[in-house]
Design a protein around this motif. Structure first.
Motif, short mmCIF file in Angstrom:
data_model
loop_
_atom_site.label_atom_id
_atom_site.label_comp_id
_atom_site.label_asym_id
_atom_site.label_seq_id
_atom_site.Cartn_x
_atom_site.Cartn_y
_atom_site.Cartn_z
N ILE A 96 0.85 -1.19 0.00
CA ILE A 96 0.00 0.00 0.00
C ILE A 96 0.89 1.25 0.00
O ILE A 96 1.79 1.37 0.83
CB ILE A 96 -0.92 0.01 1.24
N ILE A 97 0.62 2.16 -0.95
CA ILE A 97 1.41 3.39 -1.01
C ILE A 97 0.57 4.64 -0.74
O ILE A 97 1.12 5.73 -0.63
CB ILE A 97 2.13 3.52 -2.37
N GLY A 98 -0.75 4.48 -0.67
CA GLY A 98 -1.61 5.62 -0.41
C GLY A 98 -3.07 5.23 -0.35
O GLY A 98 -3.43 4.08 -0.59
N PHE A 99 -3.90 6.21 -0.03
CA PHE A 99 -5.35 6.01 0.08
C PHE A 99 -6.07 7.22 -0.49
O PHE A 99 -5.54 8.33 -0.48
CB PHE A 99 -5.78 5.86 1.55
N TYR A 100 -7.29 7.00 -0.95
CA TYR A 100 -8.17 8.10 -1.32
C TYR A 100 -9.61 7.63 -1.17
O TYR A 100 -9.88 6.43 -1.11
CB TYR A 100 -7.90 8.60 -2.76
N LEU A 101 -10.52 8.59 -1.07
CA LEU A 101 -11.95 8.28 -0.99
C LEU A 101 -12.55 8.26 -2.39
O LEU A 101 -12.29 9.17 -3.19
CB LEU A 101 -12.69 9.34 -0.15
N ASP A 102 -13.38 7.25 -2.67
CA ASP A 102 -14.06 7.22 -3.96
C ASP A 102 -15.32 8.07 -3.91
O ASP A 102 -15.61 8.72 -2.90
CB ASP A 102 -14.36 5.78 -4.41
N GLU A 103 -16.09 8.07 -4.99
CA GLU A 103 -17.29 8.91 -5.09
C GLU A 103 -18.35 8.56 -4.07
O GLU A 103 -19.17 9.39 -3.69
CB GLU A 103 -17.91 8.80 -6.50
N GLN A 104 -18.36 7.30 -3.58
CA GLN A 104 -19.36 6.87 -2.60
C GLN A 104 -18.86 7.03 -1.16
O GLN A 104 -19.55 6.68 -0.21
CB GLN A 104 -19.74 5.40 -2.83
N GLU A 132 -4.17 2.61 -2.82
CA GLU A 132 -3.34 2.66 -4.02
C GLU A 132 -2.17 1.72 -3.78
O GLU A 132 -1.49 1.80 -2.74
CB GLU A 132 -2.84 4.07 -4.26
N LEU A 133 -1.93 0.82 -4.72
CA LEU A 133 -0.90 -0.20 -4.54
C LEU A 133 0.33 0.10 -5.39
O LEU A 133 0.24 0.72 -6.44
CB LEU A 133 -1.47 -1.58 -4.90
N ARG A 134 1.47 -0.37 -4.92
CA ARG A 134 2.74 -0.15 -5.62
C ARG A 134 2.72 -0.70 -7.04
O ARG A 134 3.35 -0.14 -7.93
CB ARG A 134 3.87 -0.81 -4.84
N CYS A 135 1.93 -1.74 -7.29
CA CYS A 135 1.86 -2.35 -8.62
C CYS A 135 1.10 -1.46 -9.61
O CYS A 135 1.09 -1.72 -10.80
CB CYS A 135 1.19 -3.71 -8.54
N GLY A 136 0.45 -0.40 -9.11
CA GLY A 136 -0.31 0.49 -9.97
C GLY A 136 -1.80 0.25 -9.92
O GLY A 136 -2.58 1.05 -10.45
N HIS A 137 -2.22 -0.84 -9.29
CA HIS A 137 -3.65 -1.12 -9.15
C HIS A 137 -4.20 -0.42 -7.92
O HIS A 137 -3.46 0.08 -7.09
CB HIS A 137 -3.89 -2.63 -9.07
N ARG A 138 -5.52 -0.43 -7.84
CA ARG A 138 -6.22 0.15 -6.69
C ARG A 138 -7.22 -0.87 -6.17
O ARG A 138 -7.73 -1.68 -6.93
CB ARG A 138 -6.96 1.42 -7.11
N GLN A 139 -7.50 -0.82 -4.87
CA GLN A 139 -8.42 -1.79 -4.28
C GLN A 139 -9.18 -1.15 -3.13
O GLN A 139 -8.60 -0.47 -2.29
CB GLN A 139 -7.63 -2.99 -3.77
N HIS A 140 -10.51 -1.36 -3.11
CA HIS A 140 -11.31 -0.89 -1.99
C HIS A 140 -10.86 -1.61 -0.72
O HIS A 140 -10.55 -2.81 -0.76
CB HIS A 140 -12.79 -1.17 -2.23
N VAL A 141 -10.82 -0.87 0.36
CA VAL A 141 -10.46 -1.44 1.67
C VAL A 141 -11.53 -1.02 2.68
O VAL A 141 -11.32 -0.18 3.54
CB VAL A 141 -9.04 -1.01 2.12
N ARG A 142 -12.68 -1.61 2.55
CA ARG A 142 -13.82 -1.27 3.40
C ARG A 142 -13.77 -2.01 4.73
O ARG A 142 -13.29 -3.13 4.80
CB ARG A 142 -15.12 -1.65 2.68
N HIS A 143 -14.29 -1.37 5.74
CA HIS A 143 -14.54 -2.03 7.02
C HIS A 143 -16.03 -2.29 7.04
O HIS A 143 -16.83 -1.39 7.28
CB HIS A 143 -14.11 -1.15 8.19
N ASN A 144 -16.41 -3.52 6.72
CA ASN A 144 -17.82 -3.88 6.59
C ASN A 144 -18.03 -5.28 7.18
O ASN A 144 -18.26 -6.23 6.45
CB ASN A 144 -18.22 -3.84 5.11
N PRO A 145 -17.91 -5.40 8.53
CA PRO A 145 -18.07 -6.72 9.15
C PRO A 145 -19.43 -7.31 8.86
O PRO A 145 -20.39 -6.56 8.69
CB PRO A 145 -17.92 -6.43 10.64
N PRO A 146 -19.57 -8.61 8.76
CA PRO A 146 -18.54 -9.63 8.95
C PRO A 146 -17.73 -9.94 7.68
O PRO A 146 -16.81 -10.74 7.72
CB PRO A 146 -19.33 -10.85 9.39
N TRP A 147 -18.09 -9.36 6.56
CA TRP A 147 -17.39 -9.69 5.31
C TRP A 147 -15.97 -9.13 5.26
O TRP A 147 -15.05 -9.79 4.82
CB TRP A 147 -18.20 -9.19 4.11
N PHE A 148 -15.79 -7.88 5.64
CA PHE A 148 -14.47 -7.25 5.63
C PHE A 148 -14.22 -6.64 7.00
O PHE A 148 -14.94 -5.73 7.42
CB PHE A 148 -14.40 -6.14 4.57
#
Length: 66
Positions: A5-13, A19-35
């Motif tokens: 992980i190299i950074g974070f930002y908020l999406d439209e929602q 933001e990942l070093r590989c250039g991809h992006r991934q949601h990192v939600r705190h949404n128990p029990p799934w995440f």
């Protein structure tokens, strides 16, 4: 496959995206029990997560296609 992980930002929602070093992006939600990612809720938690590895499914998918 993981990338760091190299950074974070908020999406439209209003959900956090890593933001990942590989250039991809991934949601990192705190949404128990799934995440269960309580660290994403606070600025301190996100700051501590910088540099940590995170599974990148897009990198895995690209590797499988090769």
């Amino acid at each position: 496959m993981t990338s760091h992980i190299i950074g974070f930002y908020l999406d439209e929602q209003g959900d956090w995206v890593a933001e990942l070093r590989c250039g991809h992006r991934q949601h990192v939600r705190h949404n128990p029990p799934w995440f269960n990612r309580p660290w994403v809720i606070t600025a301190t938690g996100r700051e501590r997560a910088l540099g940590l590895p995170l599974r990148c499914r897009l990198c895995e998918s690209e590797a499988e296609q090769q």
